[in-house]
Structures are given as C-alpha cells and as structure tokens.
Design a protein around this motif. Sequence first.
Motif, short mmCIF file in Angstrom:
data_model
loop_
_atom_site.label_atom_id
_atom_site.label_comp_id
_atom_site.label_asym_id
_atom_site.label_seq_id
_atom_site.Cartn_x
_atom_site.Cartn_y
_atom_site.Cartn_z
N GLY A 190 39.07 61.47 44.73
CA GLY A 190 38.83 62.71 43.44
C GLY A 190 37.51 62.49 42.49
N ALA A 191 36.90 61.55 42.82
CA ALA A 191 35.71 61.18 42.62
C ALA A 191 34.81 62.31 42.53
N ALA A 248 36.48 62.20 34.35
CA ALA A 248 36.97 60.89 35.04
C ALA A 248 38.60 61.18 34.94
N GLY A 249 39.59 61.16 35.59
CA GLY A 249 40.41 60.83 36.21
C GLY A 249 41.75 61.07 36.87
N PRO A 250 43.14 61.13 36.59
CA PRO A 250 43.87 61.52 38.20
C PRO A 250 43.06 63.18 39.08
N ILE A 257 47.04 70.30 33.03
CA ILE A 257 46.17 69.23 32.96
C ILE A 257 45.07 68.80 34.34
N SER A 258 45.39 68.41 35.56
CA SER A 258 44.72 68.01 36.43
C SER A 258 45.14 68.84 37.85
N THR A 316 46.65 55.17 32.61
CA THR A 316 46.60 54.13 33.14
C THR A 316 46.95 53.47 34.60
N ASP A 317 47.85 54.20 35.05
CA ASP A 317 48.57 54.12 36.27
C ASP A 317 47.49 54.05 37.43
N TRP A 318 46.49 55.77 36.72
CA TRP A 318 45.51 56.31 37.70
C TRP A 318 44.62 54.99 37.75
#
Length: 223
Positions: free
Chosen positions: A27-28, A71-73, A162-163, A212-214
């Motif tokens: 996903g980056a 930036a996130g899951p 949200i994602s 935070t898991d991600w």
Amino acid sequence: MSDEWWVGVRRRVEAAGAGPGGSEVFGASGHKWVVEEPLTQDELAEPEAQIGVGLPEEYRAFLLYVGAGGAGPAYGLFPVRRVQGRWRWEGDGADLADLSRLAEPFPDQGPSPKLLADLLAQRPEEEDFDDIEDFDDAIEAWDERSEAVMFASERTVGAIAISHLGCAQREWLIVSGRHRGTIWSDSRVDDVDLTPLLDDDGMPVKFARWYTDWLEKAESTAP
C-alpha cells in the motif's frame, strides 16, 4: 494512551517510511508514507459539530497528535479535510458513508443469514440458459437485487469508511452505537457480509490496535 504515546506513533511512522524497505510495505505506493498534519482542537470541533457526534476517543487522539490521515493500513488512512467550508473524508469509497447519519447507531447486524443464502441461491447459472444474452440479462438483474440488499445505505449509518484494501474491499470505523470505536471489514463486493475485525482472543479490534498492528508489521518490513 497518552498524548506523548500518540506523538511517538507519528515518529515511528515517519521512521518506517524513511527506512530502506519502506517501499516494500503493501500500500505504500498509494499513501507514499505521507502523514498529513494533525488537526487542532478547534479544527476537530468543526467536523464533530457538523456530523453531530464526537468521534471515537482513540481516533480523535490520532487526529490531534498523529495526523489527519495518510500513511496507514493498506492504501492509507482516509484523510478528513475541509472542502469549501464543509468537512469530509476523502478516499476510494469514502463517499459511501452518509455523513448526515453518523449520529445514528450503527446496526447490530445486516441482512439475515437466510436472506443472504436465498440471494446466493437465486444467482443465475450460465448452464441454465440456451442464449448467452438471456444469461447476461438475468445476472445483471440479480446483481441489482443483491446490491440493493447488501449495499443499502442504512446498513452503514453511524460509520465512516477509513481505508481501501484494493479491489473495492474497505474497512470502516464505527462512530455511533454499541460498536463505537471498532473496525469492521467490508468485502461485500465478494458477497462476504460486513464483519467486525477480531483479535486473537476474539475481541473486537479498536482503532489504536488496528493502526499499531499495521505499524508494527510495517516496521518489521522496513527496519
């Protein structure tokens, strides 16, 4: 979780993105490790006033001390932005949320298992048709019926997308009702109903754990 803890989360995200393996994190390519600036208390008060309900505490702290999105899951955390004087979440599928109904409680469950089973049982099969055009017409009509049930707007009141995980699969944050603060998976595009994310103990996953898991997985990929 303290304000300092959340500030540390932002530092960790920035460090992971700057690491040599940052581009290898799934996903980056979408979020590019950009973290938008946090909201101020006054700014955060505006979308809450607009939607008529306070946002879940963990997500609220994220917006104040980590960032408004980025930036996130998966392909990133949908940012909340003010556009032409109104606040909204932006991202692939963010517009599925009805911002005028976020104060209403998210429903306990969706269509009954029997209704879903009946829908799937009624799905036309190509071998039952002599003419491919007749089959195409039948499957199109079935798609319309099933989507009307699965994607009915009242099924996601009190929640924001949200994602985006790709291929029209998304995750939602529940804002109102007894599921407030939890994250739900949305794979309805693959005929899989809305379901809550659960941890190893079978407990609903809330925003901080989800994020935070991600981050921990990203840090292990991009040391």
